[in-house]
Design a protein around this motif. Structure first.
Motif, short mmCIF file in Angstrom:
data_model
loop_
_atom_site.label_atom_id
_atom_site.label_comp_id
_atom_site.label_asym_id
_atom_site.label_seq_id
_atom_site.Cartn_x
_atom_site.Cartn_y
_atom_site.Cartn_z
N THR A 130 -13.66 -42.48 9.73
CA THR A 130 -12.21 -42.70 9.82
C THR A 130 -11.90 -44.07 10.40
N VAL A 131 -12.59 -44.42 11.49
CA VAL A 131 -12.35 -45.71 12.14
C VAL A 131 -12.73 -46.87 11.21
N LEU A 132 -13.85 -46.74 10.50
CA LEU A 132 -14.26 -47.79 9.57
C LEU A 132 -13.22 -47.99 8.48
N ALA A 133 -12.72 -46.88 7.92
CA ALA A 133 -11.69 -46.99 6.88
C ALA A 133 -10.41 -47.60 7.45
N ALA A 134 -10.05 -47.22 8.67
CA ALA A 134 -8.83 -47.75 9.28
C ALA A 134 -8.97 -49.24 9.57
N VAL A 135 -10.14 -49.67 10.06
CA VAL A 135 -10.35 -51.09 10.36
C VAL A 135 -10.31 -51.92 9.09
N ALA A 136 -11.03 -51.46 8.04
CA ALA A 136 -11.03 -52.20 6.78
C ALA A 136 -9.62 -52.27 6.18
N THR A 137 -8.91 -51.14 6.23
CA THR A 137 -7.55 -51.12 5.72
C THR A 137 -6.65 -52.04 6.53
N VAL A 141 6.98 -46.15 -2.97
CA VAL A 141 5.95 -45.40 -3.71
C VAL A 141 5.06 -44.66 -2.70
N PRO A 142 4.86 -43.36 -2.86
CA PRO A 142 3.96 -42.62 -1.95
C PRO A 142 2.53 -43.14 -2.04
N VAL A 143 1.86 -43.15 -0.90
CA VAL A 143 0.47 -43.60 -0.87
C VAL A 143 -0.41 -42.71 -1.75
N VAL A 147 -8.41 -49.37 -0.53
CA VAL A 147 -7.56 -50.25 -1.34
C VAL A 147 -6.14 -49.70 -1.48
N PRO A 148 -5.94 -48.42 -1.86
CA PRO A 148 -4.56 -47.93 -1.93
C PRO A 148 -3.82 -47.98 -0.60
N LEU A 149 -4.52 -47.65 0.50
CA LEU A 149 -3.88 -47.72 1.80
C LEU A 149 -3.50 -49.16 2.15
N ALA A 150 -4.38 -50.10 1.83
CA ALA A 150 -4.09 -51.50 2.12
C ALA A 150 -2.91 -52.00 1.28
N LEU A 151 -2.86 -51.60 0.02
CA LEU A 151 -1.75 -52.01 -0.84
C LEU A 151 -0.42 -51.49 -0.31
N LEU A 184 -1.40 -45.97 10.19
CA LEU A 184 -2.48 -46.25 9.23
C LEU A 184 -3.67 -45.34 9.49
N LEU A 185 -4.00 -45.14 10.76
CA LEU A 185 -5.13 -44.27 11.10
C LEU A 185 -4.88 -42.85 10.62
#
Length: 255
Positions: A65-72, A101-103, A129-133, A192-193
């Protein structure tokens, strides 16, 4: 601008707060009683979460989860900054569209639509990628508000020293803006997290997905999700405290 509450408004606020606390306390007591009546508070059902193998499995999910949150966060902040300093209609349209637009819809596009056109990303990037967008548009609003809050004289001072518009923005305005909006950036990171919990859609083994797998294995559904909720609460409270600390520190520095 707002008027400070008077004695009647403060008294009404205290009454509403007290009533809310009583209602919440009653609901919690009712939930605890229901759990007890159904044997969910039996120590044997909680004992597995006092063992290291259980926590090791959940901590692996928390790390994902933390890795995805940091990258996003890195991608979204970079994209948000680019959108904030770009004054084109395309950038403004992107921000407005992504705010509505919903994530989850963007994740579905990444999961089902793009692979049919030959673009099939790994599971990690199908979530990031979708979260970052989506969050780039939210960060863009924060960056724009931060830049607008910097005194115009700072930009003009940079221009008077011979800087170009971009140089003044990069060297003078942005450092002050980032310092002022640091609490807002941290608060947005909390949201985001929480959005990384959508990783279950792409079968990414983040914390919530790990908890779902664990609950199916040990048949301790309520206990598992309560433990996961406590972990999320602890992480988000830490980030919220960091946001408050930054806000107080910046206000003290400004004074």
């Amino acid at each position: 601008m707002f008027d400070p509450p008077g004695p009647r408004a403060r008294r009404r606020t205290r009454v509403v707060t007290a009533v809310s606390l009583v209602v919440v306390g009653a609901l919690v007591a009712l939930a605890v009683r229901q759990f007890a009546d159904n044997g969910q508070l039996n120590p044997d059902r909680w004992r597995p979460y006092l063992t290291w193998p259980m926590w090791r499995y959940l901590l692996i999910g928390l790390r994902a989860t933390v890795l995805a949150a940091v990258a996003t966060g890195v991608l979204a902040m970079a994209g948000g900054l680019l959108l904030a300093v770009t004054r084109s209609r395309i950038a403004r349209a992107y921000v407005e569209v992504m705010r509505t637009v919903p994530v989850l819809l963007i994740i579905y596009v990444m999961l089902f639509v793009l692979p049919s056109y030959g673009l099939d990303l790994p599971l990690f990037w199908k979530l990031v990628v979708p979260l970052a967008l989506s969050h780039a548009a939210l960060y863009a609003g924060i960056f724009r508000a931060g830049v607008a809050a910097v005194d115009r004289g700072q930009r003009e001072a940079g221009l008077s020293l011979g800087m170009t518009e971009r140089q003044a923005l990069r060297a003078v305005v942005l450092p002050q803006a980032v310092r002022n909006m640091a609490p807002s950036l941290v608060s947005q990171t909390v949201g985001l997290l929480k959005d990384t919990a959508l990783g279950y859609v792409v079968s990414y083994t983040e914390l919530l997905h790990s908890g779902r797998v664990l609950a199916n294995y040990n048949h301790l559904l309520i206990q598992t999700y309560i433990v996961i909720a406590v972990v999320y609460l602890a992480v988000n409270l830490a980030l919220s405290q960091l946001s408050r600390y930054l806000e107080v520190s910046l206000a003290r520095t400004a004074r």
